[in-house]
Design an enzyme around this catalytic site. Sequence first.
Site, PDB file in Angstrom:
ATOM      1  CE  LYS A  51      -3.762  -2.450   2.497  1.00 12.98           C
ATOM      2  NZ  LYS A  51      -4.453  -2.660   3.792  1.00 12.98           N
ATOM      3  CD  GLN A  95      -3.214  -4.545   6.787  1.00 15.77           C
ATOM      4  OE1 GLN A  95      -3.016  -3.514   5.964  1.00 15.77           O
ATOM      5  NE2 GLN A  95      -3.794  -5.434   6.592  1.00 15.77           N
ATOM      6  CG  ASP A 118      -9.723   0.183   5.816  1.00 15.27           C
ATOM      7  OD1 ASP A 118      -9.277   0.041   4.410  1.00 15.27           O
ATOM      8  OD2 ASP A 118      -8.814   0.232   6.542  1.00 15.27           O
TER       9      ASP A 118
END
Length: 291
Positions: A51, A95, A118
């Site tokens: 990412k 994460q 997200d």
Amino acid sequence: MSEIIDGNATAKAIHEELKAELAQLKFDRPPCVAFIRVGEDPASVSYVKKKGRVAGEIGIESRLHVLPESTSQDELNALIDTLNADDNVDAVLIQAPLPKQLNERDTFNRVRADKDVDGFSNANLGFLCQEDQRAFVACTPAGIMELLDRAKVETKGKRAVVIGRSLIVGKPMALLLMKKGADATVTVCHSRSENMKEICAQADILIAAVGRPNTVSADMVKDGAVVIDVGINRVPSTETKSGYRLVGDVDFKNVEPKCSKITPVPGGVGPMTVAMLMKNTLKAYKGHMKA
């Protein structure tokens, strides 16, 4: 012979589009995404590294915060609060999975809605339900919608079946497919569903997100269906140096001949998740800089 929907190529195209869009913006600073990783889980290390690399290629600054495995909820919350308050940070990404002492739902909800790229928070899931433009949509379902659109898959009036009901994929996926403009007729199957094989075999669009290898067999797929495989599963293999290979939730070898279009694993949905994270980050950045 079915058409293979190439997630790698589509993701790269989106990266270039975002890079070009960013080059046209004349704000005083670049976009910034902050990654939080707790512990040293190898998969998490790899995902965050990827990412960060993609962000850099597009022109998005990334900041990595690594906390020890023993981090408490209060310590994690304090870092999130600091990043929420930092006007130079546009996006905050935690994460997953988190160590067992940490509550994932509470952690995701701690992120400010306008930085929750997200799309996992209560606020953004609520915005999605209301079809509110402020919503940051969970990146995997958003990526699937991009794949369907760019592969010219018609959704209006079609029967879509989603296997899996997670907050990360299944539920937002169903909402996106039924929203105005997509207009699919959606069924969600899960571990308690009866007659799942028969339900799936009626689908024009079948999306598998269960996390179990080869769950979708050929007899569950209608001739000419579009099949999207979200699964990424490691299975033992004597043919690779690592001792394993990646497979999806779909029995690709036997299902592919029946489909009109299908995503592979790897190289299908996975790259799109990162691409949509970057798209959400740019959206957050533009919102903050124009506020």
